[in-house]
Design a protein around this motif. Structure first.
Motif, mmCIF file in Angstrom:
data_model
loop_
_atom_site.group_PDB
_atom_site.id
_atom_site.type_symbol
_atom_site.label_atom_id
_atom_site.label_comp_id
_atom_site.label_asym_id
_atom_site.label_seq_id
_atom_site.Cartn_x
_atom_site.Cartn_y
_atom_site.Cartn_z
ATOM 1 N N GLY A 134 0.817 -1.215 0.000
ATOM 2 C CA GLY A 134 0.000 0.000 0.000
ATOM 3 C C GLY A 134 0.846 1.259 0.000
ATOM 4 O O GLY A 134 0.546 2.227 -0.707
ATOM 5 N N GLY A 135 1.918 1.248 0.773
ATOM 6 C CA GLY A 135 2.796 2.413 0.832
ATOM 7 C C GLY A 135 3.498 2.676 -0.484
ATOM 8 O O GLY A 135 3.665 3.833 -0.895
ATOM 9 N N ASN A 194 5.286 1.975 6.430
ATOM 10 C CA ASN A 194 3.926 1.457 6.332
ATOM 11 C C ASN A 194 3.751 0.144 7.087
ATOM 12 O O ASN A 194 2.653 -0.162 7.547
ATOM 13 C CB ASN A 194 3.536 1.306 4.865
ATOM 14 N N GLN A 216 1.029 4.257 -2.835
ATOM 15 C CA GLN A 216 0.807 5.648 -2.437
ATOM 16 C C GLN A 216 1.945 6.546 -2.896
ATOM 17 O O GLN A 216 1.733 7.660 -3.399
ATOM 18 C CB GLN A 216 0.664 5.724 -0.921
ATOM 19 N N CYS A 257 -3.314 3.602 -1.871
ATOM 20 C CA CYS A 257 -2.723 2.954 -0.695
ATOM 21 C C CYS A 257 -3.709 2.002 -0.017
ATOM 22 O O CYS A 257 -3.398 0.832 0.221
ATOM 23 C CB CYS A 257 -2.261 4.030 0.300
ATOM 24 N N ASN A 261 -3.933 8.149 -1.490
ATOM 25 C CA ASN A 261 -4.462 7.339 -0.396
ATOM 26 C C ASN A 261 -5.506 6.340 -0.877
ATOM 27 O O ASN A 261 -5.657 5.277 -0.265
ATOM 28 C CB ASN A 261 -5.026 8.242 0.701
#
Length: 338
Positions: free
Chosen positions: A56-57, A122, A60, A326, A323
């Protein structure tokens, strides 16, 4: 005698069930009747959070970094002398000047530092939040309330602040150097060659403590910001799902919830981020600001309230897609891990 009866009369094994939000069994594992089985399941959840948080990080960062570069340039440009214009008239002007002076790669200046630490950042954010969720649940598998998600987000914000501060400092000093440098016949004077060069200069100037310059405003951003973001994410998911069980939401709903949650982070703490940025790009030997309060007062005195919202447009433009990417990547990755 059924298997449940056999388990209850035998010391050899028993089954541990993991529940869905609706109370149905999702996973069972046969274990020795010791604490180790519970620990194994907990470690599995942490590993999932670590992996999903890392993915996810990364999503992002790739989506949002160019917006972040423009935000920092606008935040850190010096206040002009009377009668002189600002170096950047606005976000689009900053984009044009950056590309003209540094090429498209200039929009990704400073990405090396957060990319190198995105896994740790993250992983800590989502795993600490996950562990706090486990502590706050009334019973295994029960969904958290919005208030509980706010508490979990705040706790995660405390943990990530100590990773975010040095990473943000290196990133901001790389991103802002063209905004702070003198422009002469040879073009922009580049002070730093890359993230490691920034770290070397900082360590030579101020030691290890120099990497944690701006820790107070970083914490003042991360704690309430993550509380707002995770609280908003849960509230929006529950609204879209029509109740506390959000397990059936599709990817479109997760994108909407993640995007709006990210926007809530910046809407809630943006002036703090401006203070953090100007402190972190400030000179170590001849600083303009003696601390967070001093920076806040000087910005207000020189530029008024609008000075605390420099770069707000790019920050909000970044927050929604970054986001959304993310949270979607996090949810999809964690779901695929079982």
């Amino acid at each position: 005698m059924n298997s449940a009866d056999t388990s209850s009369h035998s010391e050899s094994s028993y089954e541990v069930f993991k529940l869905n939000a609706d109370g149905s069994s999702r996973e069972a594992r046969t274990c020795k009747p010791t604490l180790s089985c519970v620990q194994i399941l907990q470690m599995g959840e942490v590993a999932k959070d670590l992996t999903a948080g890392t993915v996810g990080g990364a999503a992002q960062l790739v989506v949002g970094h160019p917006f972040d570069t423009i935000k920092v340039k606008l935040q850190s440009q010096p206040h002009p002398l009377p009668g002189q214009p600002l170096k950047y008239a606005g976000a689009m002007d900053a984009v044009k000047q950056t590309i003209a002076a540094e090429g498209p790669r200039g929009l990704y200046k400073g990405m090396g530092a957060p990319l190198a630490t995105v896994a740790a950042f993250n992983a800590v954010l989502f795993s600490v939040r996950g562990q706090m969720e486990a502590l706050l649940r009334s019973q295994p598998g029960a969904p958290l309330t919005v208030d509980q998600q706010i508490v979990a987000g705040a706790g995660a914000g405390v943990a990530v602040s100590f990773l975010a501060c040095p990473t943000e400092l290196i990133k901001c000093r790389l991103q802002a150097q063209s905004a702070l440098a003198d422009v002469g016949a040879a073009g922009v004077v580049v002070k730093y060659g890359g993230p490691m060069d920034v770290a070397r200069h900082v360590l030579q100037s101020a030691g290890v403590r120099g990497l944690f310059k701006g820790l107070v405003p970083t914490m003042a951003r991360e704690i309430p910001g993550n509380a707002a973001m995770f609280g908003a994410y849960e509230a929006i998911k529950q609204f879209l799902a029509g109740g506390q069980d959000t397990s059936g939401l599709g990817r479109g709903s997760l994108i909407v919830a993640g995007g709006l949650a990210g926007a809530s982070f910046w809407a809630f703490v943006y002036p703090t981020d401006v203070v953090k940025s100007v402190i972190q790009v400030d000179d170590y030997k001849n600083p303009k600001f003696s601390g967070s309060i001093n920076a806040f007062r000087k910005i207000l005195a020189a530029e008024g309230v609008k000075g605390l919202y420099k770069g707000f447009g790019p920050a909000m433009a970044r927050s929604v897609p970054a986001n959304a990417a993310c949270f979607l990547a996090y949810e999809v990755t964690k779901s695929s891990l079982g």
